[in-house]
Scaffold this active site. Structure first.
Site, short mmCIF file in Angstrom:
data_model
loop_
_atom_site.label_atom_id
_atom_site.label_comp_id
_atom_site.label_asym_id
_atom_site.label_seq_id
_atom_site.Cartn_x
_atom_site.Cartn_y
_atom_site.Cartn_z
N CYS A 19 0.80 -1.23 0.00
CA CYS A 19 0.00 0.00 0.00
C CYS A 19 0.84 1.29 0.00
O CYS A 19 0.46 2.27 -0.64
CB CYS A 19 -0.92 0.05 1.22
N ARG A 22 6.48 -11.75 4.94
CA ARG A 22 5.81 -11.74 6.24
C ARG A 22 6.36 -12.87 7.08
O ARG A 22 6.64 -13.95 6.57
CB ARG A 22 4.30 -11.94 6.07
N GLN A 72 1.76 -10.67 -4.57
CA GLN A 72 0.31 -10.50 -4.68
C GLN A 72 -0.03 -9.74 -5.95
O GLN A 72 0.74 -8.88 -6.37
CB GLN A 72 -0.20 -9.65 -3.53
N ASP A 78 -1.81 -7.10 -6.44
CA ASP A 78 -2.37 -6.13 -5.51
C ASP A 78 -2.74 -4.83 -6.23
O ASP A 78 -1.99 -4.39 -7.09
CB ASP A 78 -1.31 -5.83 -4.45
N HIS A 86 -4.66 -0.80 -5.48
CA HIS A 86 -5.34 0.17 -4.62
C HIS A 86 -6.13 1.11 -5.49
O HIS A 86 -5.57 1.70 -6.41
CB HIS A 86 -4.32 0.90 -3.75
N LYS A 132 -15.39 -5.48 4.22
CA LYS A 132 -14.69 -6.18 3.13
C LYS A 132 -15.51 -7.32 2.57
O LYS A 132 -16.45 -7.80 3.20
CB LYS A 132 -13.36 -6.72 3.63
N HIS A 189 -8.38 -1.60 -1.04
CA HIS A 189 -7.30 -2.56 -1.36
C HIS A 189 -7.99 -3.76 -1.97
O HIS A 189 -9.00 -4.20 -1.45
CB HIS A 189 -6.60 -3.12 -0.12
ZN LIG Z 1 -3.12 -2.52 0.49
#
Ligand SMILES: [Zn+2]
Ligand SMILES: [Zn+2]
Length: 648
Positions: free
Chosen positions: A347, A376, A394, A396, A398, A477, A523
C-alpha cells in the site's frame, strides 16, 4: 378413564417452541427425543442432539420448563461434530478394551473432516498395523448398541473416580476446571470426562476409519509428556465415508509439493530458508505466464501498473500504522544507520504516488496495480508448500476514488473476479464482513462503503454470506473463496475498504466545488498470492495445465534417427513462432518417449516418422491419448494460437 385423565392433568404441561414457529404441549420430563418421535420417526433417527434455549444438549435431557427447541441432525455441521466426537469416544473405548492399563486416555475432539484422540502409551507405539484391530473392536462396540449416558457429579468425586481408574491425565484436566460439578459420559464399561452432548447410543455410529498416527505433546507443550494421536474420520454412512476416502487419495496424488517436484516447477531449500520459494525454469515460466495474463487484464480494465521499493523507511511504517499493528510479522533492516522495514504489504508506495501531485476529482478513479512481492513472518509450524510461505507476490491494487464512484468500482472488481474465475473454471463463494464494535470512520463512511459492497454482491446474482460485525476496524470487506476440483475452498480475492490510510497520509482531491475532499480507498487482490494460487492450480488440474499456461506446450518426438534432422527443423520453426516447445531426439523407443512426455503432462506430443518427414507434417497426439490429423508445423502453430487466443 376419569382417573387416567385426572393423572395426566396433574402433570405440568410445558410449551415447547419449534423453529418453524409452531409449538407443542408436552408433559414435564419429556426429552427432545420424545418430541422428535412425536414429529416423525425419520426425524428421530436423524437427530443427534438438541438445542434447548440455544444450548446444545443430549437427546435424552429431561425438559422441566417451557423452552425453545431445535433438533440437531446429521445434516448440519454441528450434528456431524457431535457424531464424530461420539466416534472419538468409541475409539478410546476400543483402545482401552484392547490395551487396558497400557494406555491412558486424554482428549479427543472433532476436527475438520474427522476427529482425533490423544493417548498416553509409553509401552506401546501405535502404528497403522494396529488400525484394523481397533476398527474391528469399534464395530463390535457399535453393534452392541450401548446406551451413552450422562452423569453429573462433584469435582472431588470425579477426581477420585479417575484416580481409581489410573487415568492421571483426566485427573489433571478436572483439577484445572473451575466447575463445582463435572459431567461424565458412560458407555458400557467406558467412562470419559466430557461436556457433551453425545449420541444416544453407540449403535448410531455407522461408518468410520482410522487414517493416521502422530506424536503430540500433552497440552501442546514440548516440556510435557509425548502422547500418541490417532486420527480418524466418521461419516453418516459407508457410502459417504468411501467417497471421502477416495477424495483423500486423489488429493494425495495431486499434492502440489509432490507434483512440483515431479514436474520440476519449484523447490524449497533449508540453506535458503524456510518458506521461501525457489522457482525452477518451468515453474518460473508458469508464473511469468500468469503474471503476463494479469498485466494484460489489469491494463484492459483501466488500471495503471506501478512498482514500489522492497524496503521503506520504518518512519513510514509508523505513519501507516503497520509498525504499531503489524510489527511482529515484519522484517527490519538497517541502511546508513536508518531503520527500514521490508514491505509486508504494497500500500505505502501507492499512497506516495497518489500524493506526488495535486489530485482533482477529474483524475479519479486512480487504480494502481502492482505485482508486489512481500515478506511476512509466518510461524515455521504453519508453513506448507506454496500454500503458506514467507515471501510471496500478490496481484495487488489500490483504488482511490470519490465516494460517488465507489459503487461502480466495487462492481468492476467483482466483474473482474467473475471473468478470471471463469477462465480457470473455478466456482466460488462470497462473503461480506460488516462493521465491528470497535471501528474508526464515520457512520456515513461505513454506511456508504457497506452499501457499495452489498449492492455489488446483490448485482452479481450469486448467493453470499453476511458476517455481521466481522469486518476490520478500518472498513468492511468482501472475501471470495474458490472451489477446486476436489471441492476444497481456497481464499483468493479480497476487496477491503479502508478509512484509515487516506487519513493517515492526508490524501485529498479537489472536488468540483473547489474544496478539498478525502478520496475513498480500496485494497483488492484477485488471485491473491501468486504462489498460493499456483499451488491451488497444480492440485486443481492435477498438473495438467491448460495449454495457455502450460510451461511446455509441445514436445517434438522422432520415431528413429532417420528423422532427427527434420524433427530439429520442426522444433526450430515452432520455437521461432513462439510455441513453448521441447524436443526429444534420443535414440529410445517411441513408446518410452511418449510415456515420459505424458508423465511430464505435456499437452501435445508431435510425432515425426518417415511419413511425416516426406509429407512435411507432424502427427500431434494429445496427452489424453487423442490423436489429431497430421498437419504442417505452420498449421500446428495456428492451432495452438487459436486455442490460447481467448486468454490473450
Ligand atoms: Zn493494500
Ligand atoms: Zn465427549
Amino acid at each position: 378413564m376419569p382417573l387416567f385423565i385426572r393423572g395426566e392433568t396433574m402433570m405440568t404441561q410445558l410449551r415447547i417452541a419449534l423453529p418453524d414457529g409452531s409449538a407443542r404441549e408436552v408433559p414435564a420430563g419429556s426429552t427432545p427425543l420424545d418430541i422428535a418421535r412425536s414429529i416423525g420417526e425419520n426425524l428421530a433417527r436423524q437427530a443427534v442432539a438438541a438445542r434447548v434455549d440455544g444450548q446444545l444438549v443430549d437427546l435424552d435431557t429431561r425438559l422441566e420448563q417451557d423452552a425453545r427447541l431445535e433438533l440437531v441432525t446429521l445434516n448440519s455441521a454441528e450434528g456431524l461434530e457431535v457424531y464424530r466426537h461420539s466416534t472419538a469416544h468409541l475409539m478410546a473405548h476400543a483402545v482401552k478394551e484392547l490395551y487396558g492399563d497400557q494406555v491412558q486416555v486424554t482428549i479427543g475432539p472433532a476436527i475438520e473432516n474427522g476427529f482425533y484422540y490423544d493417548f498416553y502409551s509409553p509401552d506401546h507405539s501405535f502404528t497403522p498395523e494396529d488400525f484394523a484391530a481397533i476398527e474391528k473392536k469399534m464395530e463390535e462396540l457399535a453393534a452392541a448398541d450401548l446406551p451413552i449416558r450422562r452423569e453429573e457429579l462433584s469435582r472431588d468425586s470425579a477426581i477420585a473416580r479417575f484416580r481409581d481408574m489410573g487415568e492421571t491425565f483426566k485427573v489433571k484436566l478436572i483439577e484445572d476446571l473451575p466447575n463445582a460439578t463435572v459431567s461424565l459420559y458412560r458407555q458400557g464399561e467406558f467412562i470419559d470426562l466430557c461436556r457433551g452432548p453425545h449420541l444416544p447410543s453407540t449403535g448410531r455410529i455407522k461408518a468410520f476409519k482410522l487414517t493416521s498416527v502422530a506424536g503430540a505433546y500433552w497440552r501442546g507443550d514440548e516440556k510435557n509428556p509425548m502422547l500418541q494421536r490417532l486420527y480418524a474420520t466418521a461419516f453418516a454412512d459407508k457410502k459417504e465415508l468411501k467417497a471421502y476416502l477416495a477424495r483423500l487419495e486423489e488429493a494425495k496424488k495431486r499434492d502440489h509439493r509432490k507434483l512440483g517436484r515431479e514436474l520440476d516447477l519449484f523447490s524449497f531449500s533449508e540453506e535458503a530458508g524456510a518458506g521461501l520459494v525457489i522457482w525452477h525454469p518451468k515453474g518460473a515460466l508458469l508464473r511469468t505466464l500468469l503474471e503476463d495474463f494479469e498485466r494484460r487484464e489489469h491494463l484492459r480494465r483501466g488500471y495503471d501498473i506501478v512498482m514500489g521499493p522492497q524496503i521503506l523507511r520504518t518512519e513510514l511504517w509508523k505513519t501507516s500504522g503497520h509498525y504499531e499493528n503489524y510489527r511482529e510479522n515484519m522484517y527490519f533492516t538497517e541502511v546508513d544507520e536508518q531503520s527500514y522495514g521490508i514491505k509486508p504489504m504494497n500500500c505505502l508506495a501507492h499512497m506516495l504516488i497518489y500524493k506526488s501531485q495535486m489530485r482533482s476529482y477529474r483524475d479519479l478513479p486512480l487504480r494502481f496495480f502492482e505485482l508486489g512481492t512481500v515478506h511476512r513472518h509466518e510461524k515455521s509450524g504453519v508453513l506448507h508448500g506454496l500454500l503458506r510461505v514467507r515471501g510471496f507476490t500478490q496481484d495487488d491494487a489500490h483504488i482511490l476514488c470519490t465516494p460517488e464512484q465507489l459503487d461502480g468500482e466495487i462492481k468492476g472488481v467483482l466483474g473482474f473476479v467473475r471473468d478470471v474465475m471463469a477462465i480457470f473454471g473455478f466456482e466460488y463463494e462470497m462473503e461480506i464482513s460488516t462493521r465491528p464494535e470497535k471501528s474508526i470512520g464515520s457512520d456515513a463512511d461505513w454506511a456508504r462503503a457497506t452499501q457499495a459492497l452489498m449492492s455489488a454482491l446483490q448485482d452479481s446474482g450469486l448467493p453470499f454470506e453476511v458476517n455481521e460485525g466481522d469486518g476490520a476496524f478500518y472498513g468492511p470487506k468482501i472475501d471470495i473463496k474458490l472451489k477446486d476440483a476436489l471441492d476444497r475452498k481456497w481464499q483468493c480475492a479480497t476487496i477491503q475498504c479502508d478509512f484509515t490510510l487516506p487519513e493517515r497520509f492526508d490524501l485529498t482531491y479537489v472536488g468540483s466545488d473547489g474544496e478539498k475532499h478525502r478520496p475513498v480507498m480500496v485494497h483488492r487482490v484477485i488471485l491473491g498470492a501468486i504462489e498460493r494460487f499456483i499451488g491451488v492450480l497444480i492440485e486443481h488440474f492435477a498438473g495438467n495445465f491448460p495449454l495457455w499456461i502450460s510451461p511446455v506446450q509441445a514436445v517434438v518426438v522422432n520415431v528413429t534417427d532417420n528423422q532427427a534432422e527434420y524433427a530439429e527443423q520442426v522444433y526450430q520453426i515452432l520455437r521461432e513462432e513462439g510455441i513453448r516447445v521441447q524436443k526429444d531426439l534420443r535414440n529410445e523407443k517411441l513408446g518410452f518417449k511418449i510415456r515420459e512426455a505424458q508423465m511430464e503432462k505435456v499437452p501435445y506430443m508431435l510425432v515425426v516418422g518417415d511419413k511425416e518427414m516426406t509429407g512435411g507434417t507432424v502427427a500431434p497426439r494429445h496427452r489424453s491419448g487423442r490423436n489429431l490429423d497430421p498437419m504442417s508445423p505452420a498449421e500446428f502453430v495456428r492451432f495452438v494460437q487459436d486455442e490460447c487466443r481467448q486468454y490473450h
